[in-house]
Design an enzyme around this catalytic site. Structure first.
Site, PDB file in Angstrom:
ATOM      1  N   LYS A  65      31.946  46.210  52.626  1.00  0.00           N
ATOM      2  CA  LYS A  65      30.536  46.387  52.232  1.00  0.00           C
ATOM      3  C   LYS A  65      29.571  45.745  53.230  1.00  0.00           C
ATOM      4  O   LYS A  65      28.435  46.187  53.370  1.00  0.00           O
ATOM      5  CB  LYS A  65      30.311  45.859  50.812  1.00  0.00           C
ATOM      6  CG  LYS A  65      31.002  46.735  49.771  1.00  0.00           C
ATOM      7  CD  LYS A  65      30.767  46.294  48.350  1.00  0.00           C
ATOM      8  CE  LYS A  65      31.683  47.088  47.421  1.00  0.00           C
ATOM      9  NZ  LYS A  65      31.582  46.722  46.021  1.00  0.00           N
ATOM     10  N   ASP A 101      25.999  49.054  43.124  1.00  0.00           N
ATOM     11  CA  ASP A 101      26.783  48.172  42.238  1.00  0.00           C
ATOM     12  C   ASP A 101      25.860  47.385  41.314  1.00  0.00           C
ATOM     13  O   ASP A 101      26.113  47.261  40.110  1.00  0.00           O
ATOM     14  CB  ASP A 101      27.576  47.136  43.055  1.00  0.00           C
ATOM     15  CG  ASP A 101      28.783  47.737  43.745  1.00  0.00           C
ATOM     16  OD1 ASP A 101      29.371  48.689  43.202  1.00  0.00           O
ATOM     17  OD2 ASP A 101      29.144  47.240  44.831  1.00  0.00           O
TER      18      ASP A 101
HETATM   19  P1  NDP Z   1      35.377  38.347  46.268  1.00  0.00           P
HETATM   20  O1  NDP Z   1      36.704  38.291  46.949  1.00  0.00           O
HETATM   21  O2  NDP Z   1      34.142  38.498  47.075  1.00  0.00           O
HETATM   22  O3  NDP Z   1      35.205  36.981  45.377  1.00  0.00           O
HETATM   23  C1  NDP Z   1      36.218  36.550  44.543  1.00  0.00           C
HETATM   24  C2  NDP Z   1      35.688  35.468  43.587  1.00  0.00           C
HETATM   25  O4  NDP Z   1      36.713  35.224  42.619  1.00  0.00           O
HETATM   26  C3  NDP Z   1      35.391  34.127  44.255  1.00  0.00           C
HETATM   27  O5  NDP Z   1      34.302  33.525  43.583  1.00  0.00           O
HETATM   28  C4  NDP Z   1      36.697  33.343  44.007  1.00  0.00           C
HETATM   29  O6  NDP Z   1      36.503  31.955  43.961  1.00  0.00           O
HETATM   30  C5  NDP Z   1      37.049  33.830  42.634  1.00  0.00           C
HETATM   31  N1  NDP Z   1      38.452  33.743  42.269  1.00  0.00           N
HETATM   32  C6  NDP Z   1      39.477  34.538  42.708  1.00  0.00           C
HETATM   33  N2  NDP Z   1      40.629  34.177  42.081  1.00  0.00           N
HETATM   34  C7  NDP Z   1      40.315  33.164  41.238  1.00  0.00           C
HETATM   35  C8  NDP Z   1      41.080  32.382  40.327  1.00  0.00           C
HETATM   36  N3  NDP Z   1      42.392  32.579  40.146  1.00  0.00           N
HETATM   37  N4  NDP Z   1      40.450  31.407  39.623  1.00  0.00           N
HETATM   38  C9  NDP Z   1      39.117  31.201  39.784  1.00  0.00           C
HETATM   39  N5  NDP Z   1      38.336  31.908  40.642  1.00  0.00           N
HETATM   40  C10 NDP Z   1      38.933  32.870  41.368  1.00  0.00           C
HETATM   41  O7  NDP Z   1      35.503  39.485  45.168  1.00  0.00           O
HETATM   42  P2  NDP Z   1      34.432  40.556  44.693  1.00  0.00           P
HETATM   43  O8  NDP Z   1      33.169  39.869  44.322  1.00  0.00           O
HETATM   44  O9  NDP Z   1      34.395  41.675  45.657  1.00  0.00           O
HETATM   45  O10 NDP Z   1      35.140  41.126  43.364  1.00  0.00           O
HETATM   46  C11 NDP Z   1      35.224  40.355  42.189  1.00  0.00           C
HETATM   47  C12 NDP Z   1      35.749  41.214  41.051  1.00  0.00           C
HETATM   48  O11 NDP Z   1      34.814  42.238  40.763  1.00  0.00           O
HETATM   49  C13 NDP Z   1      37.077  41.910  41.362  1.00  0.00           C
HETATM   50  O12 NDP Z   1      37.946  41.704  40.258  1.00  0.00           O
HETATM   51  C14 NDP Z   1      36.702  43.364  41.473  1.00  0.00           C
HETATM   52  O13 NDP Z   1      37.751  44.204  41.028  1.00  0.00           O
HETATM   53  C15 NDP Z   1      35.514  43.456  40.519  1.00  0.00           C
HETATM   54  N6  NDP Z   1      34.591  44.572  40.819  1.00  0.00           N
HETATM   55  C16 NDP Z   1      34.324  45.481  39.833  1.00  0.00           C
HETATM   56  C17 NDP Z   1      33.463  46.532  40.062  1.00  0.00           C
HETATM   57  C18 NDP Z   1      33.197  47.529  38.980  1.00  0.00           C
HETATM   58  O14 NDP Z   1      32.586  48.566  39.273  1.00  0.00           O
HETATM   59  N7  NDP Z   1      33.585  47.285  37.752  1.00  0.00           N
HETATM   60  C19 NDP Z   1      32.778  46.705  41.365  1.00  0.00           C
HETATM   61  C20 NDP Z   1      33.097  45.678  42.328  1.00  0.00           C
HETATM   62  C21 NDP Z   1      33.981  44.662  42.055  1.00  0.00           C
HETATM   63  P3  NDP Z   1      36.700  31.016  45.281  1.00  0.00           P
HETATM   64  O15 NDP Z   1      35.366  31.052  46.001  1.00  0.00           O
HETATM   65  O16 NDP Z   1      37.015  29.685  44.738  1.00  0.00           O
HETATM   66  O17 NDP Z   1      37.816  31.609  46.084  1.00  0.00           O
END
Ligand code: NDP
Length: 265
Positions: A65, A101
């Site tokens: 993105k 989004d």
């Molecule tokens: P990013 O990789 O940019 O960010 C991931 C986030 O999740 C970070 O804040 C990370 O924290 C946190 N995280 C990951 N694993 C864990 C864990 N086990 N415990 C606590 N925190 C965790 O992801 P995106 O923002 O791109 O996507 C996030 C979610 O949104 C995904 O599940 C994706 O499938 C969903 N999504 C849904 C959409 C829809 O249309 N419904 C559209 C786009 C996304 P840290 O900084 O500590 O690593």
């Protein structure tokens, strides 16, 4: 006239529902278009790939993105503000970039009434664009994230931010899982002690993950809270993208009638 071509670019991309959503809508609305999926490994090649495939428009998913943002000639003001583009349309050789989004998410949560305070669990790319649109709409958004490093953007943009260690809970109307915790594992987005403090006083709990009931939503249900997964967000971002692809020829409801079939197939 030959078929108008569209695609989703991502890595991975095989799981994406977007081809089904858009093709059902083309078919239902009698628009002569075709939507494919394209595994883009190198995000730097997004622009040249777009033109080499003679596409009219694309959606962009993880992890491209920001590359999509850089590939555009003209950016919609909101996409510019959040630095992420998930929809590109070609017009007269120029690429126009949008973020659908965030408005899709906003519409998805609009069914919950009297919401003022929102707690985001997570601070990734999705949290960035959705928090900004919620703030613009007057919601009071707090961000809680596992790691400190991702909070910088939110601090700079005037959000109240916490890590698990310094969190000072208060009452939030809506608690939203913005992390990928629960997507491919059974983990909660934050320690259960925190959830046990914020869920009981919430009016509803939302997850952006779709297609499964996450441990977070399961826990919310034990408190008898209304819940919602990420399906409507996915549907609504797709409808708004389709509006751009077809230059607003169809209304939101006309597109919805066909696109939502992808969720019952
Ligand atoms: P990013 O990789 O940019 O960010 C991931 C986030 O999740 C970070 O804040 C990370 O924290 C946190 N995280 C990951 N694993 C864990 C864990 N086990 N415990 C606590 N925190 C965790 O992801 P995106 O923002 O791109 O996507 C996030 C979610 O949104 C995904 O599940 C994706 O499938 C969903 N999504 C849904 C959409 C829809 O249309 N419904 C559209 C786009 C996304 P840290 O900084 O500590 O690593």
């Amino acid at each position: 006239m030959s078929k108008v071509l569209f695609a989703i670019f991502g890595n991975p991309v095989s799981h994406s529902k977007s081809p089904l959503m858009h093709n059902l809508s083309f078919q239902g609305l009698d628009f002569d278009g075709c939507y494919a999926r394209y595994l883009l490994e190198d995000g730097e090649k997004l622009r040249e790939t777009f033109f080499s495939l003679s596409l009219k428009g694309i959606n962009i998913t993880v992890p491209h993105k920001e590359h999509a943002y850089n590939a555009c000639d003209v950016l919609d003001p909101f996409a510019k503000k959040v630095g992420a583009v998930n929809t590109i349309v070609e017009k007269e050789g120029k690429l126009y970039g949008y973020n659908t989004d965030a408005p899709g998410f906003l519409k998805a949560i609009s069914e919950f009434e009297n919401i003022k305070t929102v707690l985001f669990l997570g601070a990734g790319g999705t949290a960035k664009s959705t928090s900004v649109i919620l703030k613009e709409e007057g919601y009071d958004v707090t961000i809680l994230n596992r790691s400190e490093s991702r909070l910088t953007y939110f601090k700079e943009n005037g959000f109240q931010t916490y890590t698990f260690d310094d969190f000072k809970p208060r009452s939030y109307d809506l608690v939203i899982n913005m992390t990928s915790a629960g997507l491919e594992d059974d983990s909660l987005p934050c320690p259960s002690q925190i959830l046990e403090q914020v869920i009981p006083t919430a009016k509803a709990c939302v997850d952006v993950i779709y297609g499964k009931e996450t441990p977070f939503l399961k826990l919310a249900k034990t408190y008898k809270k209304p819940t919602k997964d990420g399906s409507d967000m996915l549907l609504y971002q797709g409808i708004i993208a389709f509006e751009y692809f077809t230059e607003h020829t169809y209304t939101f409801e006309e597109i919805k009638e066909h696109m939502q079939q992808a969720f019952i197939l």
